[in-house]
Every structure is written in C-alpha cells, then in structure tokens.
Design a protein around this motif. Sequence first.
Motif, PDB file in Angstrom:
ATOM      1  N   ALA A   1       0.835  -1.203   0.000  1.00  0.00           N
ATOM      2  CA  ALA A   1       0.000   0.000   0.000  1.00  0.00           C
ATOM      3  C   ALA A   1       0.870   1.254   0.000  1.00  0.00           C
ATOM      4  CB  ALA A   1      -0.918  -0.005   1.222  1.00  0.00           C
ATOM      5  N   VAL A   2       1.951   1.224   0.762  1.00  0.00           N
ATOM      6  CA  VAL A   2       2.861   2.380   0.805  1.00  0.00           C
ATOM      7  C   VAL A   2       3.600   2.524  -0.513  1.00  0.00           C
ATOM      8  CG1 VAL A   2       4.918   3.330   1.911  1.00  0.00           C
ATOM      9  CG2 VAL A   2       3.143   2.261   3.309  1.00  0.00           C
TER      10      VAL A   2
ATOM     11  N   SER B   1       1.646   3.953  -3.393  1.00  0.00           N
ATOM     12  CA  SER B   1       1.222   5.344  -3.273  1.00  0.00           C
ATOM     13  C   SER B   1       2.419   6.265  -3.486  1.00  0.00           C
ATOM     14  CB  SER B   1       0.619   5.586  -1.888  1.00  0.00           C
ATOM     15  OG  SER B   1       1.645   5.529  -0.891  1.00  0.00           O
TER      16      SER B   1
ATOM     17  N   ILE C   1      -6.096  -2.440  -3.382  1.00  0.00           N
ATOM     18  CA  ILE C   1      -5.254  -1.243  -3.300  1.00  0.00           C
ATOM     19  C   ILE C   1      -5.303  -0.467  -4.610  1.00  0.00           C
ATOM     20  CG2 ILE C   1      -2.860  -0.440  -3.106  1.00  0.00           C
ATOM     21  CD1 ILE C   1      -2.411  -2.794  -1.140  1.00  0.00           C
TER      22      ILE C   1
ATOM     23  N   ASP D   1      -6.723   3.310  -4.882  1.00  0.00           N
ATOM     24  CA  ASP D   1      -5.812   4.336  -5.392  1.00  0.00           C
ATOM     25  C   ASP D   1      -6.360   5.004  -6.649  1.00  0.00           C
ATOM     26  OD1 ASP D   1      -3.135   5.616  -5.151  1.00  0.00           O
ATOM     27  OD2 ASP D   1      -2.805   4.686  -7.107  1.00  0.00           O
TER      28      ASP D   1
ATOM     29  N   VAL E   1      -3.626   8.731  -2.451  1.00  0.00           N
ATOM     30  CA  VAL E   1      -2.944   8.400  -1.200  1.00  0.00           C
ATOM     31  C   VAL E   1      -1.495   8.848  -1.336  1.00  0.00           C
ATOM     32  CG1 VAL E   1      -2.263   6.547   0.366  1.00  0.00           C
ATOM     33  CG2 VAL E   1      -4.441   6.393  -0.861  1.00  0.00           C
ATOM     34  N   SER E   2      -1.103   9.837  -0.535  1.00  0.00           N
ATOM     35  CA  SER E   2       0.228  10.414  -0.725  1.00  0.00           C
ATOM     36  C   SER E   2       1.038  10.546   0.558  1.00  0.00           C
ATOM     37  CB  SER E   2       0.110  11.796  -1.381  1.00  0.00           C
ATOM     38  OG  SER E   2      -0.683  12.657  -0.571  1.00  0.00           O
TER      39      SER E   2
ATOM     40  N   TYR F   1       2.327   8.613   4.449  1.00  0.00           N
ATOM     41  CA  TYR F   1       2.550   7.320   5.084  1.00  0.00           C
ATOM     42  C   TYR F   1       1.366   6.890   5.941  1.00  0.00           C
ATOM     43  CZ  TYR F   1       7.449   6.853   3.730  1.00  0.00           C
ATOM     44  OH  TYR F   1       8.601   6.689   3.013  1.00  0.00           O
TER      45      TYR F   1
ATOM     46  N   ALA G   1      -1.468   5.619   3.804  1.00  0.00           N
ATOM     47  CA  ALA G   1      -1.076   4.392   3.108  1.00  0.00           C
ATOM     48  C   ALA G   1      -1.010   3.208   4.067  1.00  0.00           C
ATOM     49  CB  ALA G   1       0.276   4.597   2.429  1.00  0.00           C
TER      50      ALA G   1
END
Length: 326
Positions: free
Chosen positions: A24-25, A28, A251, A255, A260-261, A263, A266
């Motif tokens: 996920a991180v 993004s 995800i 997105d 999602v920008s 931490y 995310a």
Amino acid sequence: MVARIVEVDVLRGFALFGISVVNAVEGSGAAGAGDGAVYWGYETLLHQRFFPIFSFLFGVSFGLFLDAVGERSRRPRVVMLARLGFLMLFGALHRVLQPDEVLLSYAVVGVVVLVPASFLSGRVVLALGSVATAAGVLVAGGGSLLIPGLFLFGYGVQRGGVEGFLELARKRLVVVFVGAFLCAVVLNVWQVGSGSGVGARLAAVAGVVTAATYVIAILLLLRWRARGLLGVLAPVGRMALTGYIGATLIIWAVDYFVEVSDYGTAVALGIGVFLAELAFSTLWLRHARYGPLEWVWRCLTWWDVVPIRGQREPLGGRSSGGGGRG
C-alpha cells in the motif's frame, strides 16, 4: 495425507499483513518521501522485513507439498513443475497491475533452483541455502536476489524436519530471540545513522535479521496464551495466493479513486486491506476446503476439478507440538 501445520499458516498470515502494508505504501506517493521518524520507522520495521519471511515459507511449503504429492503420485516432481508453471501464469497476470510482484519470480526460481535441489540431501540444501542467503545479502545487497537462498534455506529446514525447528525448547528460543532482537536493534539504528536505503548491504542485513526476529517472536508467542489470538492469522495464511493478489486489486481500486500520498493514510489502507482479507478468509474457509485462487491453482495443477466443499481441514491445521517445554 500430510496435515497442515498451524505455525506455518500463522507465520504466512503474519507475513501477508506486512506485505499488504508495504504494498500500500509502495503503491502510493508516500514511498521514499522524507527522512524523518515516520520514514525510518517504515524502513526499519516494515520495508523488506516481511518479504524474507514470505520467501522462507515458500521454501518450507515447497517441501510440504512435494511430500504430500509423493503420497498420491509416482512423479511428484512433474506435478510440482505443473504447479510452478501455473504459478508463472498467475504471476504474469498479476504483474500487469503490480510490476513489483513476486509470484512470477518465485515460480521461475522454484523451477530453476528448488526442483533440482529436491534431488539433494536436506543437509546439503540447508548449507546451500545458508551460503546463498549470505551471498544475496552481502554481495547483492538483498532484494530479489535473496529469493534463491531463502527458498533453499526454507526447504532445507523442512527437509530436516520443520516440526523439530518449531518445537525447539522454549528456553532456547528465548535465548535466540534475545540475541536476534539485540542484533536487529543495533543494525536498524546503524541503518538509520548511515542513511542506508534499499539495495545497501547494511539495509539488507538489517532486513533479514529483523525478519528472523519477527519469526522467533511469533513462535514464542504461540507457546503462550497469545496462541489463540495469533491463531486468527491462520485462515489468511492458508489463502496466501488469494490474499496476495486480492490485496493488489483492492489497493489498485482505492488508489484509482482516492489519492494516497502520505505514510499514515497508506499504512491505514494496508491495514484495512489486510483486515478485509482476514475476515473474508475466515468466513470462506468455514464453507470450503481451499481459497478461491488456491482451488483454481489446484485444479490446474492436477488438470481435474478438485472438490472444494465437503470435509474441511480445521482452520488452524495441526500444531507441531511445543506446548511449553522448558
């Protein structure tokens, strides 16, 4: 029939949790942003800390499946090659949405490395795995080049008797955990101080040692009252293929509609995706023997329609034992 081992399913579920958050991180705009406490917390606690566990467990599962196939086929390696071949198909399709996905690499390395290794003794495989893992860390700086070594190491552990590894005396596990934990702390602090990122030898060593610390910690917790709590991870661990690909789809969809920008968002997304997978897996396995994609994979492997309903394995499988030996 080779019974499932609850510890392996729990560990796989735990690894999927971390991988869901990391994906996920990474998917993004948050990945690699900044150098503050949040960034380094992600780098030292999550990033490249669960991938080694997942890879190690793939090697273990390879051996378990090969043993199971040996009970019903005279050519278990041919069946395994079919299984890995269809995993390549899953990986190739998955890579359309997730360029950094690992299934395709896992399948290729499985064919090239694990299948030939099945002709060797367990001790030789374990030795080769140890050397290859060390080389992947110290020479290559980690990443995908860790896969062959971790595969062989996991398969070597299984060949030597994974139950024996899981049933190590509690006192010995505590000693190993303390040593691994202290090493992980030192290496992660050193990584932060040096500013080492992905691809650096120090970051790779810290990642593998931290992953080992997580594994030992889970095994210790399973010896105590946390066993019931951690047992909820077993269903998603049994449906690893469905969970891994399903997380990418969720995800990707989120997105697409929501930017999602950072931490925090995310990580929250990754945790939410994993909780959704956990709930789905638990409910699904109350009525089925295999996860959806696991069932398709099994049908393709055997080139037959495998029953998905009927008598079910217990969600947690069987324990390896280790109920608290001193």
